[in-house]
Design a protein around this motif. Structure first.
Motif, PDB file in Angstrom:
ATOM      1  N   GLN A  54      -5.124   0.250 107.554  1.00  0.00           N
ATOM      2  CA  GLN A  54      -5.546  -0.321 109.005  1.00  0.00           C
ATOM      3  C   GLN A  54      -4.219   0.310 109.851  1.00  0.00           C
ATOM      4  OE1 GLN A  54      -7.734  -4.389 108.592  1.00  0.00           O
ATOM      5  NE2 GLN A  54      -5.639  -4.473 108.823  1.00  0.00           N
ATOM      6  N   GLN A  55      -3.195   0.640 109.084  1.00  0.00           N
ATOM      7  CA  GLN A  55      -2.059   1.324 109.956  1.00  0.00           C
ATOM      8  C   GLN A  55      -2.174   2.719 109.863  1.00  0.00           C
ATOM      9  OE1 GLN A  55       1.914  -0.797 109.489  1.00  0.00           O
ATOM     10  NE2 GLN A  55       0.890  -1.904 108.049  1.00  0.00           N
ATOM     11  N   GLY A  56      -3.358   3.473 109.488  1.00  0.00           N
ATOM     12  CA  GLY A  56      -3.486   4.805 109.472  1.00  0.00           C
ATOM     13  C   GLY A  56      -2.902   5.756 108.321  1.00  0.00           C
ATOM     14  N   VAL A  57      -2.374   4.800 107.224  1.00  0.00           N
ATOM     15  CA  VAL A  57      -1.782   5.485 106.054  1.00  0.00           C
ATOM     16  C   VAL A  57      -3.082   5.610 104.981  1.00  0.00           C
ATOM     17  CG1 VAL A  57      -0.286   5.366 104.175  1.00  0.00           C
ATOM     18  CG2 VAL A  57       0.295   4.563 106.341  1.00  0.00           C
ATOM     19  N   ALA A  58      -3.377   6.933 104.741  1.00  0.00           N
ATOM     20  CA  ALA A  58      -4.251   7.170 103.610  1.00  0.00           C
ATOM     21  C   ALA A  58      -3.773   6.719 102.199  1.00  0.00           C
ATOM     22  CB  ALA A  58      -4.425   8.980 103.408  1.00  0.00           C
ATOM     23  N   VAL A  59      -4.698   5.753 101.440  1.00  0.00           N
ATOM     24  CA  VAL A  59      -4.110   5.364 100.277  1.00  0.00           C
ATOM     25  C   VAL A  59      -5.401   5.333  99.142  1.00  0.00           C
ATOM     26  CG1 VAL A  59      -4.621   3.040 101.205  1.00  0.00           C
ATOM     27  CG2 VAL A  59      -3.519   3.253  99.262  1.00  0.00           C
ATOM     28  N   THR A  60      -5.061   5.682  98.073  1.00  0.00           N
ATOM     29  CA  THR A  60      -6.069   5.819  97.149  1.00  0.00           C
ATOM     30  C   THR A  60      -5.837   4.522  96.151  1.00  0.00           C
ATOM     31  OG1 THR A  60      -6.331   8.188  97.269  1.00  0.00           O
ATOM     32  CG2 THR A  60      -7.040   7.132  95.178  1.00  0.00           C
ATOM     33  N   VAL A  61      -6.785   3.864  95.550  1.00  0.00           N
ATOM     34  CA  VAL A  61      -6.748   2.643  94.777  1.00  0.00           C
ATOM     35  C   VAL A  61      -7.272   2.948  93.352  1.00  0.00           C
ATOM     36  CG1 VAL A  61      -7.172   0.142  94.085  1.00  0.00           C
ATOM     37  CG2 VAL A  61      -6.696   0.844  96.609  1.00  0.00           C
ATOM     38  N   LEU A  62      -6.753   3.010  92.255  1.00  0.00           N
ATOM     39  CA  LEU A  62      -7.232   3.306  90.882  1.00  0.00           C
ATOM     40  C   LEU A  62      -7.242   2.158  90.132  1.00  0.00           C
ATOM     41  CD1 LEU A  62      -5.020   6.400  90.137  1.00  0.00           C
ATOM     42  CD2 LEU A  62      -7.122   6.247  91.197  1.00  0.00           C
ATOM     43  N   ASN A  66       4.878  -7.879 103.209  1.00  0.00           N
ATOM     44  CA  ASN A  66       6.501  -7.079 103.383  1.00  0.00           C
ATOM     45  C   ASN A  66       6.539  -5.648 103.434  1.00  0.00           C
ATOM     46  OD1 ASN A  66       9.203  -6.432 102.346  1.00  0.00           O
ATOM     47  ND2 ASN A  66       9.494  -8.657 103.199  1.00  0.00           N
ATOM     48  N   LEU A  67       5.692  -5.055 102.203  1.00  0.00           N
ATOM     49  CA  LEU A  67       5.824  -3.926 101.877  1.00  0.00           C
ATOM     50  C   LEU A  67       5.267  -2.832 102.901  1.00  0.00           C
ATOM     51  CD1 LEU A  67       6.663  -1.622  99.853  1.00  0.00           C
ATOM     52  CD2 LEU A  67       4.726  -2.092  98.536  1.00  0.00           C
ATOM     53  N   ALA A  68       3.888  -3.154 103.186  1.00  0.00           N
ATOM     54  CA  ALA A  68       3.100  -2.109 104.019  1.00  0.00           C
ATOM     55  C   ALA A  68       3.648  -1.572 105.152  1.00  0.00           C
ATOM     56  CB  ALA A  68       1.678  -2.691 104.402  1.00  0.00           C
ATOM     57  N   TRP A  69       4.192  -2.362 106.000  1.00  0.00           N
ATOM     58  CA  TRP A  69       4.827  -1.863 107.272  1.00  0.00           C
ATOM     59  C   TRP A  69       6.146  -1.047 107.005  1.00  0.00           C
ATOM     60  CZ3 TRP A  69       9.612  -2.877 109.436  1.00  0.00           C
ATOM     61  CH2 TRP A  69      10.132  -4.010 108.651  1.00  0.00           C
ATOM     62  N   LYS A  70       6.726  -1.109 105.897  1.00  0.00           N
ATOM     63  CA  LYS A  70       7.862  -0.413 105.914  1.00  0.00           C
ATOM     64  C   LYS A  70       7.663   0.805 105.283  1.00  0.00           C
ATOM     65  CE  LYS A  70      10.572  -4.813 104.887  1.00  0.00           C
ATOM     66  NZ  LYS A  70      11.303  -5.629 103.803  1.00  0.00           N
ATOM     67  N   LEU A  71       6.484   0.816 104.221  1.00  0.00           N
ATOM     68  CA  LEU A  71       6.185   2.183 103.507  1.00  0.00           C
ATOM     69  C   LEU A  71       5.302   2.924 105.025  1.00  0.00           C
ATOM     70  CD1 LEU A  71       6.046   3.586 100.884  1.00  0.00           C
ATOM     71  CD2 LEU A  71       3.768   2.325 100.480  1.00  0.00           C
ATOM     72  N   LYS A  72       4.978   2.510 105.812  1.00  0.00           N
ATOM     73  CA  LYS A  72       4.242   3.155 106.831  1.00  0.00           C
ATOM     74  C   LYS A  72       5.482   3.650 107.852  1.00  0.00           C
ATOM     75  CE  LYS A  72       1.944   3.805 110.802  1.00  0.00           C
ATOM     76  NZ  LYS A  72       1.137   5.061 111.180  1.00  0.00           N
ATOM     77  N   LEU A  73       6.319   3.029 108.028  1.00  0.00           N
ATOM     78  CA  LEU A  73       7.540   3.824 108.684  1.00  0.00           C
ATOM     79  C   LEU A  73       8.322   4.774 107.949  1.00  0.00           C
ATOM     80  CD1 LEU A  73       9.279   0.640 110.638  1.00  0.00           C
ATOM     81  CD2 LEU A  73       7.538   2.167 111.467  1.00  0.00           C
ATOM     82  N   VAL A  74       8.715   4.584 106.758  1.00  0.00           N
ATOM     83  CA  VAL A  74       9.055   5.795 106.050  1.00  0.00           C
ATOM     84  C   VAL A  74       8.226   6.863 105.843  1.00  0.00           C
ATOM     85  CG1 VAL A  74       9.909   6.349 103.410  1.00  0.00           C
ATOM     86  CG2 VAL A  74      10.395   4.298 104.453  1.00  0.00           C
ATOM     87  N   LEU A  75       6.974   6.777 105.644  1.00  0.00           N
ATOM     88  CA  LEU A  75       5.962   7.753 105.654  1.00  0.00           C
ATOM     89  C   LEU A  75       6.136   8.730 106.874  1.00  0.00           C
ATOM     90  CD1 LEU A  75       3.192   6.301 103.517  1.00  0.00           C
ATOM     91  CD2 LEU A  75       4.415   8.200 102.860  1.00  0.00           C
ATOM     92  N   ASP A  76       6.312   7.772 108.244  1.00  0.00           N
ATOM     93  CA  ASP A  76       5.977   8.362 109.461  1.00  0.00           C
ATOM     94  C   ASP A  76       7.473   9.194 109.776  1.00  0.00           C
ATOM     95  OD1 ASP A  76       3.447   7.496 109.906  1.00  0.00           O
ATOM     96  OD2 ASP A  76       3.870   5.992 111.423  1.00  0.00           O
TER      97      ASP A  76
END
Length: 542
Positions: free
Chosen positions: A46-54, A334-344
């Protein structure tokens, strides 16, 4: 048994990565398509980050498993696009009652105040939660191409490198390899990822066993949480009763330590226990049976380089208190937004260290409360039992003893006091909305405050002027302008103003408070945002 257990929702299909000449590189890979892995994947996509779930499976979990979902996780699920569906299906409850022998000695209301969109708790079988999350994930995948859910894909090797992680994935058509910038392990309490990296839990395993029996029956018990200490139908032990949707009732019965676990799951052995509790004439069907042991444990750290752990793979607590799935959903929040900013590239990797700091803090809080509940429910000495029984006797007639009754302190969201991301505080404002706290809901014009917050940094202003948008170091901060007069009930003012006449709150993307002031100052907001993204010197509380 309901057909949902047997229906593949994300069956194995061959993917392009299996035919690639070299291992394909992904931004984020999540291992595990349970509630925690799915919630994280949805949040990222939803925040625009491509993710693959296994996931090696392709169906929802067998049995109801986690059933109690608290107000804060319901607010998170609202942001993920499936909170209303989950609440509509669930059984809403706020009231709990505690019995000693056959007498009611205490009752409590988990949400005594009004002015909240969501109830204190709903009860819902985990398989429904997983179904709705899978359907939401598949919808996002179809609409955006940012979320891929691969069933029948079992991760058999995890090899961290300096700038990523290499995975070996087993499928019905043979293995293949991929690489990822970031790997998040949401693969449960028995986490194969944790084992492959040679990591383990620290903590306690309590010497007691509990039987879970999910019983389908027509019954006129009220929609409340009922807990018994030393009931006549399970003398010397404890019991718990909860209503779920579809006429399913959760029954927990304490069994003791030295038991034959397989024998105790025999329906013929369970029947006398249920009839003693429910009555000889009760007509019921067993839907699911399990035996569990109290465990209060966690990993020493939740982040290991480019591998991050969330949910039960990172921490375990006893079921009484409903902290497992509820805390796992707060991990992903807690994690998703932080990972998003780091990836950006708009925040340093150090921001992810705050995930470790904040969620280890939350896990320790859960473990402390869960351990205290366990010690009260299952006293291990005669002195402890005498104390517990005296508390229960007193609680029936004396209010001072009731807070000491601990039949499982129920899940509350963590307030990250002392977090390295916390900015300035204002002493005139209420403690409940201090930096590190999750936003308290309140009625506002047109709906609910909680629906106007989240997924980005925001400046919540109450009766004070400020710019509609700020852009600080490439991060947009959007204003949410309110007035205390927007809420005639007074809840907004009580929860956010206190003794102050006006307020400016810097809100994090996970709806937690980062900093607050009585007046707007662009320089102060800039400093606070840099602190909240691990690029500035910590100040304020802690």
């Amino acid at each position: 048994m309901t057909k949902i257990f047997e229906t593949p929702l994300y069956p194995y299909t061959r993917c392009a990565d299996q035919d690639a000449a070299a291992p394909a590189r992904h931004k984020v890979v999540v291992i595990g398509a349970g509630p925690i892995g799915l919630a994280l994947a949805i949040d990222l996509a939803q925040q625009g980050v491509a993710v693959t779930v296994l996931d090696e499976n392709d169906k929802v979990s067998w049995g109801s498993r986690a059933i109690c979902f608290a107000k804060r996780p319901l607010e998170i699920l609202d942001r993920l696009g499936c909170g209303q569906r989950i609440t509509d299906k669930g059984v809403v409850w706020n009231l709990g009652k505690v019995f000693f022998d056959e007498r009611k000695v205490y009752e409590f209301n988990l949400l005594p105040e009004g002015g909240h969109k969501r109830p204190a708790f709903i009860n819902l079988q985990q398989y429904y939660l997983e179904q709705y999350l899978v359907e939401r994930a598949l919808e996002i995948g179809r609409d955006t191409g940012l979320l891929e859910l691969r069933g029948g894909n079992k991760v058999s090797a995890v090899t961290p490198h300096g700038d990523g992680v290499e995975l070996t994935v087993e499928t019905p058509e043979g293995p293949y390899r991929i690489e990822t910038d970031w790997l998040v392990a949401c693969d449960g309490a028995g986490s194969p990822t944790r084992a492959m990296l040679g990591l383990d839990f620290l903590g306690r395993v309590f010497e007691d066993n509990f039987l879970i029996a999910d019983v389908v029956m027509k019954a006129d018990f009220p929609t409340e949480r009922w807990f018994w200490f030393d009931p006549p139908f399970n003398r010397g032990q404890s019991a718990l009763l909860h209503r779920q949707p579809d006429d399913v009732w959760r029954i927990d019965l304490q069994l003791g330590w030295d038991i034959d676990r397989e024998a105790e799951k025999d329906p013929a052995r369970i029947a006398p226990k249920l009839k003693a509790m429910l009555g000889e004439d009760v007509d019921y069907e067993l839907e699911w049976v399990s035996i569990y042991t109290f465990q209060c444990r966690r990993m020493e750290k939740f982040r290991h380089g480019r591998v991050i752990f969330a949910g039960d793979s990172a921490h375990q607590v006893s079921p009484f208190g409903a902290r497992g799935a509820n805390s796992g959903l707060q991990d992903t929040d807690n994690l998703a937004w932080k990972l998003k900013l780091v990836l950006d590239g708009t925040a340093p990797e150090a921001l992810l260290d705050s995930y470790d700091a904040e969620r280890v803090f939350a896990a320790d809080e859960n473990i402390l409360n869960s351990s205290r509940s366990t010690d009260f429910i299952t006293p291990k000495s005669q002195a402890s039992r005498v104390f517990r029984d005296a508390v229960l006797e007193l609680a029936e007639h004396h209010a001072f003893a009731r807070p000491l009754v601990n039949s499982g302190r129920l899940s509350l969201p963590a307030t990250y006091d002392g977090s390295p991301l916390n900015g300035p505080d204002c002493a005139a404002m209420p403690a409940r909305s201090r930096p590190g706290a999750p936003a308290s809901d309140a009625p506002v014009a047109g709906g609910w405050l909680i629906d106007r917050l989240g997924n980005r940094f925001q400046l919540l202003t109450i009766d004070v002027e400020a710019p509609e948008t700020l852009v600080i170091d490439g991060i947009a901060v959007e204003r949410v302008a309110l007035s205390a007069g927007d809420d005639p009930s007074g809840a907004l003012a009580a929860r956010y103003l206190g003794e102050a006449k006006s307020a400016v709150y810097l809100m994090r993307p996970d709806q937690h408070v980062a900093a607050r002031w009585e007046a707007f100052d662009a320089g102060e907001v800039t400093k606070a945002l840099r602190i909240a993204t691990a690029r500035g010197k910590t100040r304020g509380r802690g």
